[in-house]
Scaffold this active site. Structure first.
Site, mmCIF file in Angstrom:
data_model
loop_
_atom_site.group_PDB
_atom_site.id
_atom_site.type_symbol
_atom_site.label_atom_id
_atom_site.label_comp_id
_atom_site.label_asym_id
_atom_site.label_seq_id
_atom_site.Cartn_x
_atom_site.Cartn_y
_atom_site.Cartn_z
ATOM 1 N N SER A 1 0.822 -1.205 0.000
ATOM 2 C CA SER A 1 0.000 0.000 0.000
ATOM 3 C C SER A 1 0.857 1.258 0.000
ATOM 4 C CB SER A 1 -0.935 -0.002 1.207
ATOM 5 O OG SER A 1 -1.818 -1.097 1.159
ATOM 6 N N ARG B 1 1.431 3.907 -3.331
ATOM 7 C CA ARG B 1 1.132 5.332 -3.117
ATOM 8 C C ARG B 1 2.386 6.172 -3.338
ATOM 9 N NH1 ARG B 1 -2.579 2.568 -0.415
ATOM 10 N NH2 ARG B 1 -4.610 3.516 0.117
ATOM 11 N N GLY C 1 -5.832 -3.912 -7.323
ATOM 12 C CA GLY C 1 -6.788 -2.833 -7.131
ATOM 13 C C GLY C 1 -6.139 -1.467 -7.133
ATOM 14 N N SER D 1 -15.006 0.293 -1.889
ATOM 15 C CA SER D 1 -13.547 0.365 -1.786
ATOM 16 C C SER D 1 -13.109 1.776 -1.422
ATOM 17 C CB SER D 1 -12.877 -0.049 -3.093
ATOM 18 O OG SER D 1 -11.467 0.108 -3.003
ATOM 19 N N GLU E 1 -8.772 -6.585 4.978
ATOM 20 C CA GLU E 1 -7.761 -7.437 4.362
ATOM 21 C C GLU E 1 -7.192 -8.470 5.339
ATOM 22 O OE1 GLU E 1 -3.850 -4.654 4.345
ATOM 23 O OE2 GLU E 1 -5.740 -3.750 3.697
ATOM 24 N N ARG F 1 -4.162 -13.762 -0.217
ATOM 25 C CA ARG F 1 -4.525 -13.897 1.186
ATOM 26 C C ARG F 1 -5.280 -15.195 1.460
ATOM 27 N NH1 ARG F 1 -2.214 -9.523 2.970
ATOM 28 N NH2 ARG F 1 -2.536 -7.506 1.913
ATOM 29 N N LYS G 1 1.929 -11.944 -5.417
ATOM 30 C CA LYS G 1 1.229 -10.687 -5.666
ATOM 31 C C LYS G 1 1.706 -9.595 -4.720
ATOM 32 C CE LYS G 1 -3.541 -9.067 -6.357
ATOM 33 N NZ LYS G 1 -3.532 -7.791 -5.638
#
Length: 434
Positions: free
Chosen positions: A38, A42, A105, A179, A323, A395, A420
């Site tokens: 994440s 970003r 995503g 989301s 998650e 996951r 991933k």
């Protein structure tokens, strides 16, 4: 209940089945995790839109982050690697370009606003499952802000963003109940919009709030004015982005299966370099696993979880940290008391329908799991070995590995899908279990 079935597994040949190691006693290990997906993705977006070259230090190198880097390169950004860090040199954004989102995503949602700032058409496509994942609310908001997008009315990829080099920006309404990435996507590019953005969420509560806090914090660190003081409203002012030097934290969500290993075996696992303060959702593991019977200590070396005499069930709303649900469900399937997980209806539109998939796979091993519209009820029951399908979901694969610690002869289908977000999961897992 789901309005569609989880993506069906199709790799059941023996060569695709990974024999999940079973612990012969309490585990005792220290794990050094790669960087947060994440934060890495970003950071790449902010660096690409920065006023000057930027460095992303200790990034995660995985399928999702490599897809993000490839997407930005396709738009003209120069990204080079040195000593494991990424050096990002902004350039004029341009098309035509083709962006492969895979099943990521963050790529699917963070890059279209960037593409709207490019000159030329940018086409988005990806894995078959990606074509089923929601992105229509983001596209609608981008159109309100001045972007041109052709998706044939599907609200999904494949789609073409017809970049004009600039976006007016301004106010936009979005239902981000599916989301939080819809909001983060708009926020990350907003400083480059002529008027910035004022995003109003309209709908059921937004999941994964810590990820929105992460987005706001990283924007502020890059010199951007962000106002998120009013619930369900996010204002990002126009202005320069100075990404500078961004150091990525270890991925705390990926710590979940390793800490779970200590919990379900009554052992000890230390996650090195656990940050003292963080916006990562994975930080919630400290409280969640304490409720389920573990004890947590944190010192200069990292965070250590020790398992207790039993694994307890849990009643919890995981909306903010959805998650973590697959790992929490796997631990709950090994608990001595019932569990009830709620608030995660949005997981039905993730890499697979995670609610249905978890119920299917745990029940196939002899479990007692009942689906709710927004979660799971898990009753204690002795499990048996068998195939645990991953549904091409990283996951799900790690959840199967957690169950395999206590249940002999669990074989996880397509363990490679863990790449991933967590390269060489089997190697790291073997180091813990051995």
């Amino acid at each position: 209940m789901p309005d569609f079935a989880p993506t069906q597994p199709d790799q059941t040949h023996p060569e695709h089945l990974w024999p999940s190691p079973t612990a012969t006693g309490p585990v005792d290990a220290t794990v050094r995790l790669p960087g947060s997906k994440s934060m890495t993705n970003r950071a790449l977006i902010l660096a690409a839109l920065s006023e000057r070259p930027a460095t992303v230090r200790r990034p995660l190198r995985s399928r999702d982050t490599d897809l993000m880097a490839a997407a930005l390169r396709a738009l003209g950004i120069v990204i080079t690697e040195s000593d494991g860090d990424w050096w990002v040199t902004p350039r004029e954004l341009r098309g035509p370009a083709l962006v492969d989102v895979g099943n990521a995503g963050t790529v699917m949602r963070f890059v279209p606003p960037v593409a709207a700032l490019a000159s030329g058409d940018v086409t988005f496509d990806g894995d078959p499952r990606a074509r089923e994942r929601p992105v229509g609310e983001l596209f609608a908001a981008l159109r309100t802000l001045g972007a041109a997008i052709d998706d044939d009315g599907r609200g999904a990829i494949p789609a073409v963003v017809r970049g004009t080099g600039s976006i007016p920006g301004g106010p936009a309404a979005v239902d981000a109940s599916a989301s939080s990435q819809f909001i983060s996507a708009l926020m990350l590019s907003a400083p480059r919009f002529s008027r910035g953005v004022e995003i109003h969420h309209q709908g059921p509560p937004v999941p994964s709030q810590p990820h929105l806090e992460m987005t706001a914090a990283m924007l502020r660190a890059a010199g951007v004015d962000v106002d998120d003081a009013t619930p369900d409203i996010w204002r990002v002012a126009p202005g320069p982005i100075d990404a500078g030097d961004i150091t990525v934290e270890p991925d705390l969500s990926n710590a979940a299966p390793f800490l779970a290993a200590a919990l379900v075996t009554g052992g000890r696992v230390t996650i090195a370099d656990w940050p003292q303060t963080t916006t990562q959702p994975g930080d919630a593991l400290r409280e969640l696993f304490t409720q389920m019977g573990g004890s947590v200590e944190r010192d200069a070396s990292g965070l250590t979880l020790r398992g207790g005499q039993e694994v307890r069930g849990i009643e919890v709303d995981l909306r903010a940290v959805g998650e973590l649900t697959p790992t929490i469900a796997a631990v709950a399937a090994l608990a001595t008391t019932p569990s009830r997980i709620t608030g995660v209806a949005h997981l039905r539109r993730h890499e697979t329908d995670r609610i249905a998939a978890l119920a299917n796979e745990i029940n196939a091993l002899g479990g007692d799991v009942r689906e709710l519209d927004d979660g799971l009820v898990i009753e204690p029951r002795a499990l048996r070995g068998g195939v645990f399908h991953s549904y091409d979901d990283h996951r799900m694969a790690t959840a199967g590995a957690v169950i395999g610690l206590r249940v002999p002869d669990v074989r996880v289908e397509n363990i490679a899908t863990t790449g991933k977000t967590l390269p060489d999961f089997p190697g790291l897992w073997g180091g813990v279990v051995s």
